[in-house]
Design a protein around this motif. Structure first.
Motif, short mmCIF file in Angstrom:
data_model
loop_
_atom_site.label_atom_id
_atom_site.label_comp_id
_atom_site.label_asym_id
_atom_site.label_seq_id
_atom_site.Cartn_x
_atom_site.Cartn_y
_atom_site.Cartn_z
N THR A 102 -2.06 -2.40 -13.09
CA THR A 102 -1.47 -3.46 -12.27
C THR A 102 -0.89 -2.81 -11.02
OG1 THR A 102 0.72 -3.26 -13.27
CG2 THR A 102 -0.86 -4.74 -14.36
N ASP A 103 -0.61 -3.63 -10.02
CA ASP A 103 0.01 -3.10 -8.80
C ASP A 103 1.36 -2.46 -9.10
OD1 ASP A 103 -2.15 -3.95 -7.30
OD2 ASP A 103 -1.20 -5.82 -6.66
N ILE A 106 0.88 1.01 -10.52
CA ILE A 106 0.51 1.95 -9.47
C ILE A 106 1.73 2.32 -8.62
CG2 ILE A 106 -0.87 2.27 -7.38
CD1 ILE A 106 -3.02 0.51 -8.70
N ASP A 107 2.56 1.33 -8.33
CA ASP A 107 3.79 1.59 -7.57
C ASP A 107 4.70 2.53 -8.37
OD1 ASP A 107 2.98 -0.03 -5.51
OD2 ASP A 107 4.11 -1.79 -6.17
N ARG A 183 -5.28 3.87 -6.72
CA ARG A 183 -4.87 2.79 -5.82
C ARG A 183 -6.07 2.17 -5.11
NH1 ARG A 183 -0.30 0.88 -3.90
NH2 ARG A 183 1.04 2.57 -4.62
N ASN A 184 -7.08 2.97 -4.82
CA ASN A 184 -8.29 2.47 -4.16
C ASN A 184 -9.25 1.81 -5.14
OD1 ASN A 184 -7.45 3.39 -1.65
ND2 ASN A 184 -8.52 5.36 -1.83
N ARG A 185 -8.86 1.77 -6.41
CA ARG A 185 -9.71 1.18 -7.46
C ARG A 185 -11.08 1.84 -7.51
NH1 ARG A 185 -5.88 -1.44 -10.42
NH2 ARG A 185 -4.54 -2.70 -9.08
#
Length: 212
Positions: A102-103, A106-107, A183-185
């Motif tokens: 999830t975002d 990643i954060d 992050r860039n998937r």
């Protein structure tokens, strides 16, 4: 259904003994005799016996002829096999994280890496936190169990490869490459970066072994 007292005692004994193994409380020369360990942790012999058997099954303890149970020691072949498996598992974890994180997860990884800039930052602890953040973001419980087992085994090697400032700085850059791919998937790049990171850790470990 309530948890039985015997089961609770087993888990307490298991966790206590395992922590003492991983922290280096028991030296390579120590024999882990059931009666002595039971006295040390203040528990009965039955849960201690069961805990020692589980730890032997997990390869953290080894039964040696004429000595009994001792903390497992790894030769160079064992170290090579461990890091080969870690490379596969860490690559898979990063790949899965690139697909499923999830975002917020990643954060969190980025936040952990930013902690390195703070005075007195513990590179070893932050390294573990970053890897565990990736494991969680992979969202695969079977993979997590395998990774935890390999992490526990790595503790048997003693001093971390990040104890030197030069290696710690390089590892941070490698972590940033892994994070960027996640992050860039980009699963393929994430896996490649994670595998490269473990290979560099392996080379540092071999250097440490040579120095010993």
């Amino acid at each position: 259904m309530p948890i039985s007292k015997s089961n609770t005692q087993f888990h307490k004994a298991y966790n206590d003994i395992k922590q003492k193994i991983l922290s280096g409380f028991f030296s390579a020369d120590d024999r882990l005799r059931e009666i002595d360990v039971a006295k040390l942790i203040g528990m009965g012999r039955t849960p201690v016996r069961e805990a020692l058997k589980r730890l032997e099954d997990e390869r953290l303890l080894t039964h040696e002829p004429r000595r009994g149970l001792v903390v497992t020691k790894m030769d160079q072949q064992g170290v090579t096999e461990l890091y080969a498996m870690r490379e596969v598992l860490e690559g898979a974890a990063a790949e899965f994280a690139a697909r499923h994180a999830t975002d917020a997860e990643i954060d969190n990884m980025e936040s952990i890496l930013s902690e390195h800039d703070k005075p007195g930052a513990d590179a070893v602890a932050l390294n573990l936190a970053f890897h565990e953040a990736i494991y969680g973001a992979a969202h695969n419980q079977h993979l997590i169990r395998a990774l935890q087992s390999s992490t526990d085994t790595t503790y048997l090697l003693g001093r971390s490869t990040l104890d030197t400032e030069s290696r710690a700085k390089k590892a941070l850059l490698e972590h940033q490459d892994v994070l960027e791919a996640i992050r860039n998937r980009d699963p393929e790049s994430a896996s490649k970066a994670a595998k490269s990171h473990i290979r560099q850790a392996f080379l540092e470990r071999l250097k440490m072994l040579r120095e010993l």
